[in-house]
Design an enzyme around this catalytic site. Structure first.
Site, mmCIF file in Angstrom:
data_model
loop_
_atom_site.group_PDB
_atom_site.id
_atom_site.type_symbol
_atom_site.label_atom_id
_atom_site.label_comp_id
_atom_site.label_asym_id
_atom_site.label_seq_id
_atom_site.Cartn_x
_atom_site.Cartn_y
_atom_site.Cartn_z
ATOM 1 N N ASP A 89 0.805 -0.942 -0.023
ATOM 2 C CA ASP A 89 -0.235 0.100 0.198
ATOM 3 C C ASP A 89 1.184 1.264 -0.051
ATOM 4 O O ASP A 89 1.725 1.350 0.959
ATOM 5 C CB ASP A 89 -0.989 -0.127 1.223
ATOM 6 C CG ASP A 89 -1.927 1.212 1.171
ATOM 7 O OD1 ASP A 89 -1.844 2.017 0.350
ATOM 8 O OD2 ASP A 89 -2.896 0.996 1.880
ATOM 9 N N ASP A 134 -3.426 2.199 -5.488
ATOM 10 C CA ASP A 134 -2.228 2.170 -4.742
ATOM 11 C C ASP A 134 -1.956 0.901 -3.892
ATOM 12 O O ASP A 134 -1.119 0.836 -3.124
ATOM 13 C CB ASP A 134 -1.794 3.328 -4.228
ATOM 14 C CG ASP A 134 -2.479 3.391 -3.072
ATOM 15 O OD1 ASP A 134 -3.725 2.933 -2.741
ATOM 16 O OD2 ASP A 134 -2.146 4.029 -1.843
ATOM 17 N N GLU A 135 -2.818 0.038 -4.185
ATOM 18 C CA GLU A 135 -2.907 -1.312 -3.241
ATOM 19 C C GLU A 135 -3.085 -2.670 -4.054
ATOM 20 O O GLU A 135 -3.582 -2.582 -4.826
ATOM 21 C CB GLU A 135 -4.159 -1.037 -2.434
ATOM 22 C CG GLU A 135 -3.969 -1.531 -0.977
ATOM 23 C CD GLU A 135 -5.344 -1.275 -0.213
ATOM 24 O OE1 GLU A 135 -5.813 -2.151 0.414
ATOM 25 O OE2 GLU A 135 -5.945 -0.431 -0.699
HETATM 26 P P1 TTP Z 1 -5.363 4.939 0.453
HETATM 27 O O1 TTP Z 1 -4.207 4.059 0.273
HETATM 28 O O2 TTP Z 1 -6.466 4.775 1.709
HETATM 29 O O3 TTP Z 1 -4.482 6.364 1.207
HETATM 30 P P2 TTP Z 1 -3.268 6.717 1.012
HETATM 31 O O4 TTP Z 1 -2.208 6.176 0.228
HETATM 32 O O5 TTP Z 1 -3.307 8.476 0.750
HETATM 33 O O6 TTP Z 1 -2.447 6.851 2.487
HETATM 34 P P3 TTP Z 1 -2.113 5.812 3.444
HETATM 35 O O7 TTP Z 1 -0.444 5.862 3.448
HETATM 36 O O8 TTP Z 1 -2.764 5.977 4.655
HETATM 37 O O9 TTP Z 1 -2.257 4.589 2.556
HETATM 38 O O10 TTP Z 1 -5.731 5.548 -1.077
HETATM 39 C C1 TTP Z 1 -4.947 5.851 -1.882
HETATM 40 C C2 TTP Z 1 -5.304 7.027 -2.640
HETATM 41 O O11 TTP Z 1 -6.866 7.019 -3.162
HETATM 42 C C3 TTP Z 1 -4.992 8.137 -1.850
HETATM 43 O O12 TTP Z 1 -3.979 8.905 -2.097
HETATM 44 C C4 TTP Z 1 -6.217 9.220 -2.581
HETATM 45 C C5 TTP Z 1 -7.639 8.192 -3.123
HETATM 46 N N1 TTP Z 1 -8.641 8.132 -2.070
HETATM 47 C C6 TTP Z 1 -9.586 9.176 -2.076
HETATM 48 O O13 TTP Z 1 -9.416 9.778 -3.329
HETATM 49 N N2 TTP Z 1 -10.495 9.249 -1.342
HETATM 50 C C7 TTP Z 1 -10.720 8.341 -0.440
HETATM 51 O O14 TTP Z 1 -11.541 8.617 0.385
HETATM 52 C C8 TTP Z 1 -9.588 7.450 -0.055
HETATM 53 C C9 TTP Z 1 -9.653 6.673 1.106
HETATM 54 C C10 TTP Z 1 -8.397 7.270 -0.937
HETATM 55 MG MG MG Z 2 -2.100 4.141 0.392
#
Ligand code: TTP
Ligand code: MG
Length: 391
Positions: free
Chosen positions: A11, A105-106
Site C-alpha cells: 500500500d 495504490d494497493e
Molecule cells: P489510501 O491508500 O487509502 O490512502 P493513502 O495512500 O493516501 O495513504 P496511506 O499511507 O494511509 O495508505 O488511498 C490511496 C489514494 O486513493 C489516496 O492517496 C487518495 C485516494 N483516495 C480518495 O481519493 N478518497 C478516499 O476517500 C480515499 C480513502 C483514498
Molecule cells: Mg495508500
C-alpha cells in the site's frame, strides 16, 4: 520461512499527496491536502505532515483547513496518478504474475516460491520497496504474511515506509492484542457495540465459539472469529487485463531539432524493451505519440511482423514511424512517447525454434544490458546513440 504461502500486501504511502510532493519539490516536508478546494470540497488524501493535525481522506476540505491552516491545498490530477500506478503495477508484474490489484495504490502479491529465486521473503519485500523507491521515488508500506488478511493488517501497522511481518510467531504474540477496529469489515459503530459486550481485542474474538460470535455479529460472526485467529484461505486472484508498456517525456520547451527528439525516443525504446523482457512479454505493435506545443497530439502505430522483445527490432520500427512522420513535416515537439502494445507472453519453445545466430547475439547483448540495469538501476546504461544524435 516455512509457510504454506507467502503473501505481500503493498500500500503506497499518502499516494496522491506523495506524487504531488514528488512533482513539486517545494511541497516536500510540508502539510499537503489533495482535493477540491471549494465549499463542498473533500480531502482525497493528506500528506503525512498533515496527519498529526487530524487531517485525513474523505474529510470535508473546510474542516481539514481549519485543523491545519498552514496546509497547502492542491487539486487532484487523476491522469498523473494513474500513470504512476501503471508503472507501479509493472514493477509488481516483474516480481510475479500473481498480482491482484485492490485499488490504484494497493495490491496483493503471492510470492510463494519466489524466495528460492530471489532470496528470503523478507528480502523480497525489502527489495521491492527499494525498487519502488529507486524507480518511482515514492515509498510503499508492505505487510508480509502467510495469508491475505494478515498481510493487509500488517501493511498498515508501521506506515509510512513500513515493512511488517505477521508470521506464526507474531500471530501468537502480536495479533491477540490488536484492537477490534482493525478488523476487516468492522466499522466504528460495530466496534462500539463490541465494547458494550466487553469485546476489545482480536484475542477476545478468538476466544469465542461460533454460537457466541453469531449472537453478537449475526451470520458474519464465525468469519470474524476465524480471521481473529489469523486464519484466511482466500487466494490471490491475478488480473490479466490487457495492458501496454510505454514511456513518454514532456520537454520544458518545444524541441525543434528532429535529432534531439530521436535520441530521446531511442532511450525510451531501450527502457520499454528492457521492461518487456523483465516481464517475459513481447510486443505485437509499436505506437509513437507526439504532442506539439499547442497540445495537439498525434499517434502513429505499426504492427510487427512477429511479436518481439528485442531492442533492435523495436528501435527499427520506432525509427521507421518517426522518420515517416518527420518527413511528412516536422514541427517542434513538446512531448514524445513510445509504447509497446498487443502484448503476449514470451514462449520459450518458440524462442528455441526460431533462434538464428544473429538473433542469439542480439539477445545476449539485450540480456547483458538488462543485468547491468538490474544491478545499478535503469539509468546506468543506455545505447550509445541515445547520448549522441544518430546520423
Ligand atoms: P489510501 O491508500 O487509502 O490512502 P493513502 O495512500 O493516501 O495513504 P496511506 O499511507 O494511509 O495508505 O488511498 C490511496 C489514494 O486513493 C489516496 O492517496 C487518495 C485516494 N483516495 C480518495 O481519493 N478518497 C478516499 O476517500 C480515499 C480513502 C483514498
Ligand atoms: Mg495508500
Amino acid at each position: 520461512m516455512d509457510w504454506a504461502r507467502t503473501i505481500l500486501h503493498v500500500d503506497m504511502d499518502a499516494f496522491f499527496a506523495a506524487i504531488e510532493q514528488l512533482d513539486h519539490p517545494e511541497l516536500r516536508g510540508k502539510p499537503v491536502l489533495v482535493g477540491y478546494d471549494g465549499p463542498r470540497g473533500v480531502v482525497s488524501t493528506a500528506s503525512y505532515e498533515a496527519r498529526p493535525f487530524g487531517c485525513h481522506s474523505a474529510q470535508p476540505m473546510a474542516v481539514a483547513k481549519r485543523l491545519c491552516p498552514d496546509a497547502v491545498v492542491v487539486g487532484v490530477r487523476g491522469g498523473r496518478y494513474r500513470e504512476v500506478s501503471r508503472r507501479l503495477f509493472e514493477l509488481f508484474a516483474e516480481l510475479t504474475p500473481m498480482v491482484e490489484p485492490l485499488s490504484i495504490d494497493e495490491v496483493f502479491l503471492d510470492v510463494t516460491g519466489t524466495e528460492r529465486l530471489h532470496g528470503e521473503a523478507v528480502e523480497v519485500a525489502r527489495r521491492l520497496k527499494r525498487r519502488v523507491h529507486d524507480e518511482l521515488r515514492l515509498t510503499a508500506s508492505i505487510g508480509l504474511a502467510p495469508n491475505k488478511f494478515l498481510a493487509k493488517l500488517a501493511s498498515d501497522m508501521d506506515k509510512p515506509d513500513g515493512l511488517t511481518v505477521m508470521g506464526p510467531r507474531e500471530i501468537e504474540t502480536r495479533l491477540p492484542g490488536l484492537t477490534i477496529d482493525r478488523m476487516w469489515g468492522i466499522g466504528r459503530s460495530t466496534a462500539q457495540r463490541c465494547a458494550a459486550y466487553g469485546l476489545k481485542t482480536f484475542g477476545d474474538l478468538a476466544a469465542m465459539n461460533d454460537g457466541q460470535l453469531e449472537e453478537v455479529f449475526g451470520s458474519a460472526g464465525p468469519t470474524f472469529g476465524t480471521l481473529a485467529r489469523g486464519k484466511d484461505d482466500r487466494v490471490v486472484t491475478p488480473d490479466h487485463a490487457a495492458k501496454s508498456i510505454s514511456q513518454e517525456q514532456t520537454f520544458d520547451r518545444d524541441v525543434a531539432e528532429a535529432e534531439a527528439v530521436r535520441s530521446v525516443l531511442l532511450g525510451q525504446v531501450d527502457q520499454v524493451s528492457t521492461r518487456l523482457r523483465r516481464q517475459g512479454l513481447r510486443a505485437g505493435t509499436v505506437t509513437l505519440k507526439i504532442r506539439y506545443g499547442d497540445f495537439k497530439t498525434v499517434s502513429r502505430s505499426q504492427t510487427m511482423d512477429e511479436p518481439t522483445d528485442q531492442t533492435d527490432r523495436l528501435w527499427a520500427v520506432s525509427q521507421l514511424l518517426f522518420d515517416r512522420w518527420a518527413r511528412g513535416g516536422f514541427e517542434p515537439v513538446r512531448l514524445i512517447g513510445m509504447g509497446a502494445g498487443s502484448l503476449t507472453a514470451t514462449d520459450v519453445w518458440q524462442m528455441a525454434l526460431f533462434a538464428d545466430t544473429d538473433d542469439d547475439r542480439r539477445r545476449r547483448v539485450d540480456t547483458a544490458v538488462d543485468e547491468i540495469k538490474d544491478r545499478f538501476g535503469m539509468s546506468a546504461i543506455g545505447r550509445a546513440e541515445s547520448k549522441r544524435p544518430r546520423r
